[in-house]
Scaffold this active site. Sequence first.
Site, PDB file in Angstrom:
ATOM      1  N   HIS A   1     -13.603  31.812  27.642  1.00 50.69           N
ATOM      2  CA  HIS A   1     -14.123  30.629  26.945  1.00 50.69           C
ATOM      3  C   HIS A   1     -14.928  29.730  27.883  1.00 50.69           C
ATOM      4  O   HIS A   1     -15.202  28.581  27.558  1.00 50.69           O
ATOM      5  CB  HIS A   1     -13.000  29.833  26.262  1.00 50.69           C
TER       6      HIS A   1
ATOM      7  N   ASP B   1     -21.642  38.762  26.548  1.00 50.66           N
ATOM      8  CA  ASP B   1     -21.476  40.121  26.026  1.00 50.66           C
ATOM      9  C   ASP B   1     -22.778  40.915  26.104  1.00 50.66           C
ATOM     10  O   ASP B   1     -22.795  42.086  26.495  1.00 50.66           O
ATOM     11  CB  ASP B   1     -20.986  40.075  24.574  1.00 50.66           C
TER      12      ASP B   1
END
Length: 382
Positions: free
Chosen positions: A35, A174
């Site tokens: 996060h 990602d």
Amino acid sequence: MSLKEKTQSLFANAFGYPATRTIQAPGRVNLIGEHTDYNDGFVLPCAIDYQTVISCAPRDDRKVRVMAADYENQLDEFSLDAPIVAHENYQWANYVRGVVKHLQLRNNSFGGVDMVISGNVPQGAGLSSSASLEVAVGTVLQQLYHLPLDGAQIALNGQEAENQFVGCNCGIMDQLISALGKKDHALLIDCRSLGTKAVSMPKGVAVVIINSNFKRTLVGSEYNTRREQCETGARFFQQPALRDVTIEEFNAVAHELDPIVAKRVRHILTENARTVEAASALEQGDLKRMGELMAESHASMRDDFEITVPQIDTLVEIVKAVIGDKGGVRMTGGGFGGCIVALIPEELVPAVQQAVAEQYEAKTGIKETFYVCKPSQGAGQC
């Protein structure tokens, strides 16, 4: 049959001529730095040897034809000359359409293409099957039409497609690791500058991913709540992002913050520091220190960010009991289920697998899925 052979053979059958090249883009696992990406912080993922593979060829018109081998050979067809809108029925097609649409906004000097797509990145496990698809499609067009785009731009394009076209909020990690991953290395990514540093992985260490198979339900709503809490924290410190706040500044005024927001902020600040230190520990082959940092990261996600669930904590404890200080283990991904990641000396992998098989289902009623991965190369020809 390999994914390459499968997509090439399907391509010839479906389109009546051979594909001119085959492209792969990998999934990923984040070793530490959870996060932190949307707080402009640091992450330390590695690409894994599970990927999306696309056999493709350019067309001499403006048509795009895409077959999804993993969805009963469903076929999507659209034109580059008409506005690209969402597909009414095929969700997978929207990732492809989104990437193509956003690529047109960046560099419209490409023509039509035929593609057959297949992949083995587990879906819904938090291993970035969607990012690997976005990067694979971007790489196909870049390679077929020699577009002047680097890996970071292909990654950003994929992120834009997912955020704006598919409608799913995600950071940049990602797509970046899928585009830029390096064999036998992890990648320390600065999510503000998008600068990357390849970090060599110690020899003889396996990257083990264990899916808890606990069905994630809260992940969307809770993810957005965490994001808002972090933004509230940054506003309190009058900074653009939590990246710009030091732990000393936080400690001095933590008592003035809403207690929940304070816990969230503390996780981000300490996690950023851990991630930078973890890159050094890995590079020096200090698996003991890496293990300590991963344990601290997990405790912080559990107690301060509150994104773990009992099933995940149980899995971590089972693995930790076997590896002791010889490796590391923590939850990875958005939270509320999903996977854990462990760095384990190869000789201990069978013992870990056995312990998990004997204990996890007995304690939780759920059967895990166990993956042993290698840090792999980012997107390119295969």
